[in-house]
Design a protein around this motif. Structure first.
Motif, PDB file in Angstrom:
ATOM      1  N   GLN A   1       9.047  35.641 -21.267  1.00  0.00           N
ATOM      2  CA  GLN A   1       7.792  35.351 -20.571  1.00  0.00           C
ATOM      3  C   GLN A   1       7.902  35.505 -19.052  1.00  0.00           C
ATOM      4  O   GLN A   1       6.954  35.201 -18.324  1.00  0.00           O
ATOM      5  CB  GLN A   1       7.317  33.937 -20.935  1.00  0.00           C
ATOM      6  N   GLY A   2       9.050  35.952 -18.572  1.00  0.00           N
ATOM      7  CA  GLY A   2       9.233  36.168 -17.141  1.00  0.00           C
ATOM      8  C   GLY A   2       9.342  34.896 -16.333  1.00  0.00           C
ATOM      9  O   GLY A   2       9.063  34.893 -15.131  1.00  0.00           O
ATOM     10  N   LEU A   3       9.784  33.811 -16.959  1.00  0.00           N
ATOM     11  CA  LEU A   3       9.934  32.535 -16.260  1.00  0.00           C
ATOM     12  C   LEU A   3      11.372  32.242 -15.877  1.00  0.00           C
ATOM     13  O   LEU A   3      11.643  31.242 -15.194  1.00  0.00           O
ATOM     14  CB  LEU A   3       9.375  31.388 -17.112  1.00  0.00           C
ATOM     15  N   ALA A   4      12.307  33.090 -16.295  1.00  0.00           N
ATOM     16  CA  ALA A   4      13.717  32.961 -15.917  1.00  0.00           C
ATOM     17  C   ALA A   4      14.321  34.358 -15.916  1.00  0.00           C
ATOM     18  O   ALA A   4      14.416  34.998 -16.958  1.00  0.00           O
ATOM     19  CB  ALA A   4      14.463  32.052 -16.886  1.00  0.00           C
TER      20      ALA A   4
ATOM     21  N   VAL B   1      15.570  33.453 -10.516  1.00  0.00           N
ATOM     22  CA  VAL B   1      14.206  32.928 -10.412  1.00  0.00           C
ATOM     23  C   VAL B   1      13.911  32.057 -11.623  1.00  0.00           C
ATOM     24  O   VAL B   1      14.120  32.473 -12.767  1.00  0.00           O
ATOM     25  CB  VAL B   1      13.165  34.070 -10.323  1.00  0.00           C
ATOM     26  N   LEU B   2      13.440  30.839 -11.376  1.00  0.00           N
ATOM     27  CA  LEU B   2      12.992  29.907 -12.416  1.00  0.00           C
ATOM     28  C   LEU B   2      11.563  29.521 -12.067  1.00  0.00           C
ATOM     29  O   LEU B   2      11.303  29.068 -10.947  1.00  0.00           O
ATOM     30  CB  LEU B   2      13.883  28.661 -12.457  1.00  0.00           C
ATOM     31  N   ALA B   3      10.639  29.663 -13.009  1.00  0.00           N
ATOM     32  CA  ALA B   3       9.230  29.538 -12.644  1.00  0.00           C
ATOM     33  C   ALA B   3       8.409  28.787 -13.688  1.00  0.00           C
ATOM     34  O   ALA B   3       8.796  28.650 -14.855  1.00  0.00           O
ATOM     35  CB  ALA B   3       8.629  30.934 -12.437  1.00  0.00           C
ATOM     36  N   VAL B   4       7.247  28.322 -13.228  1.00  0.00           N
ATOM     37  CA  VAL B   4       6.201  27.786 -14.096  1.00  0.00           C
ATOM     38  C   VAL B   4       5.247  28.923 -14.446  1.00  0.00           C
ATOM     39  O   VAL B   4       4.965  29.791 -13.604  1.00  0.00           O
ATOM     40  CB  VAL B   4       5.423  26.652 -13.386  1.00  0.00           C
ATOM     41  N   ASP B   5       4.750  28.944 -15.658  1.00  0.00           N
ATOM     42  CA  ASP B   5       3.756  29.947 -16.065  1.00  0.00           C
ATOM     43  C   ASP B   5       2.542  29.887 -15.153  1.00  0.00           C
ATOM     44  O   ASP B   5       1.959  28.811 -14.947  1.00  0.00           O
ATOM     45  CB  ASP B   5       3.344  29.680 -17.507  1.00  0.00           C
ATOM     46  N   SER B   6       2.155  31.046 -14.601  1.00  0.00           N
ATOM     47  CA  SER B   6       1.014  31.100 -13.687  1.00  0.00           C
ATOM     48  C   SER B   6      -0.020  32.133 -14.121  1.00  0.00           C
ATOM     49  O   SER B   6      -0.831  32.589 -13.306  1.00  0.00           O
ATOM     50  CB  SER B   6       1.495  31.427 -12.266  1.00  0.00           C
ATOM     51  N   THR B   7      -0.001  32.492 -15.402  1.00  0.00           N
ATOM     52  CA  THR B   7      -0.955  33.498 -15.883  1.00  0.00           C
ATOM     53  C   THR B   7      -1.749  33.057 -17.109  1.00  0.00           C
ATOM     54  O   THR B   7      -2.852  33.551 -17.341  1.00  0.00           O
ATOM     55  CB  THR B   7      -0.228  34.813 -16.224  1.00  0.00           C
TER      56      THR B   7
ATOM     57  N   ALA C   1      -5.075  23.373 -15.312  1.00  0.00           N
ATOM     58  CA  ALA C   1      -5.846  24.498 -15.835  1.00  0.00           C
ATOM     59  C   ALA C   1      -5.968  25.654 -14.848  1.00  0.00           C
ATOM     60  O   ALA C   1      -6.382  26.756 -15.232  1.00  0.00           O
ATOM     61  CB  ALA C   1      -7.249  24.019 -16.234  1.00  0.00           C
ATOM     62  N   ASN C   2      -5.598  25.438 -13.592  1.00  0.00           N
ATOM     63  CA  ASN C   2      -5.727  26.469 -12.560  1.00  0.00           C
ATOM     64  C   ASN C   2      -4.446  27.290 -12.492  1.00  0.00           C
ATOM     65  O   ASN C   2      -3.507  26.955 -11.755  1.00  0.00           O
ATOM     66  CB  ASN C   2      -6.027  25.819 -11.213  1.00  0.00           C
ATOM     67  N   ALA C   3      -4.391  28.379 -13.220  1.00  0.00           N
ATOM     68  CA  ALA C   3      -3.162  29.179 -13.311  1.00  0.00           C
ATOM     69  C   ALA C   3      -2.704  29.677 -11.947  1.00  0.00           C
ATOM     70  O   ALA C   3      -1.504  29.666 -11.636  1.00  0.00           O
ATOM     71  CB  ALA C   3      -3.381  30.357 -14.259  1.00  0.00           C
TER      72      ALA C   3
END
Length: 323
Positions: free
Chosen positions: A69-72, A82-88, A304-306
């Protein structure tokens, strides 16, 4: 990571480093024990997939799911992790966003820990942390090296002890660090987990200020005989001995935070710690303090705000452990 918000209005400013007894072993030059970067993070750290213990609005993903999912991932150009929260994804208000939490496979009971990061997660509702924790929380202790919430501007450093052996922040008249004390008592449990916190005075130590300075270094010295010290250096001010991999804390000036062994049995309260990176959303602290953070609406609505989470990511050059 368990720390609750403590009013900044009660902060007590302290002076600069002056006590020789509190700097035992800072004159030492340290040698690398473990080095983690884009080449070995995925083999030397494990992905946590359980429920968020801070009741955050996140689903922590496995390594394979986070990567797909492109989060790591590792940037091929500069080898940063890169470590991330889903933004999509579309997530309802009060729902759960996919995120990442990783834990080092190796454990430590002392040493000099250095984090070099280009960026940290920012945005309303975010709660990023780089911390260490021992088994059977809180008995083996917890150390929050980098932590904050929402639009916070200053890093909050916290120890959590869990034994009957007292542990507090020492505040001598001559001062030993540059930060401000938020809470002196380190003892924590499931219903009272503020810990003993120090707020960094530098606005480049957390959040947008950290990112605008192109990141920087946090250096945490865990010395069972003297105490625990934490420094932060913006990118332009990183000491040459850190860059040259021959760190000598005596060269760095006063730390932002210091917890003396004179008022805390370090070895009894802190041992066998793994290092942890995570990014949670809302939860007990970020959600509980949301209305006082200058953020719009409610934390539940912000989930809810991606687009709000587009910059909710760690970008890490390396983590090094010296002995």
């Amino acid at each position: 990571m368990y720390a609750l918000l403590v009013s900044l209005l009660t902060a007590t400013p302290l002076g600069t480093l002056a006590s020789v007894q509190n700097t035992v072993r800072q004159t030492q030059t340290y040698a690398i024990q473990d080095w983690y970067d884009g080449s070995n993070f995925f083999s030397e750290w494990s992905f946590y997939t359980g429920a968020d213990p801070t009741n955050g609005n996140v689903n922590y993903l496995s390594m394979s799911d986070a990567q797909s999912q492109g989060l790591a991932y590792v940037n091929s150009g500069d080898n940063t992790l890169v470590l991330a929260v889903d933004s999509t994804s579309s997530v309802p208000a009060g729902g759960y966003r996919n995120s990442v939490r990783i834990t080092s496979n190796n454990v430590y009971s002392g040493g000099l820990f250095i984090l070099d990061a280009v960026a940290m997660p920012v945005g309303c509702g975010t709660w990023p942390s780089f911390w260490t924790c021992g088994p059977n929380w809180p008995l083996a202790g917890e150390i929050d090296i980098v932590e904050g919430i929402n639009n916070q501007k200053h890093n909050q450093m916290t120890l959590h002890s869990g034994t009957s052996n007292p542990c507090t922040i020492d505040v001598p008249a001559n001062g030993t660090f540059t930060g401000s004390v938020l809470n002196q008592k380190c003892y924590s449990n499931q219903t009272a987990d503020a810990g003993c916190s120090i707020l960094d005075s530098d606005s480049s130590s957390f959040g947008y200020g950290f990112n605008e300075a192109q990141g920087g270094v946090f250096a945490f010295l865990w010395d069972n005989s003297a105490g625990m010290s934490l420094w932060h250096f913006a990118r332009a001010n990183i000491p040459a001995d850190i860059t040259n991999q021959s760190p000598t804390p005596a060269n760095w000036g006063p730390p932002a935070g210091f917890w003396s062994s004179a008022t805390c049995d370090i070895a009894d309260n802190f041992y066998q710690h793994s290092m942890i990176f995570d990014i949670t959303v809302c939860g007990g602290w970020a959600g509980g303090a949301y209305s006082k953070s200058g953020c719009p609406g409610t934390c539940s609505q912000m989930v809810a705000n991606a687009s709000n989470f587009a910059d909710a990511q760690w970008v890490i050059n390396y983590v090094a452990v010296y002995q």
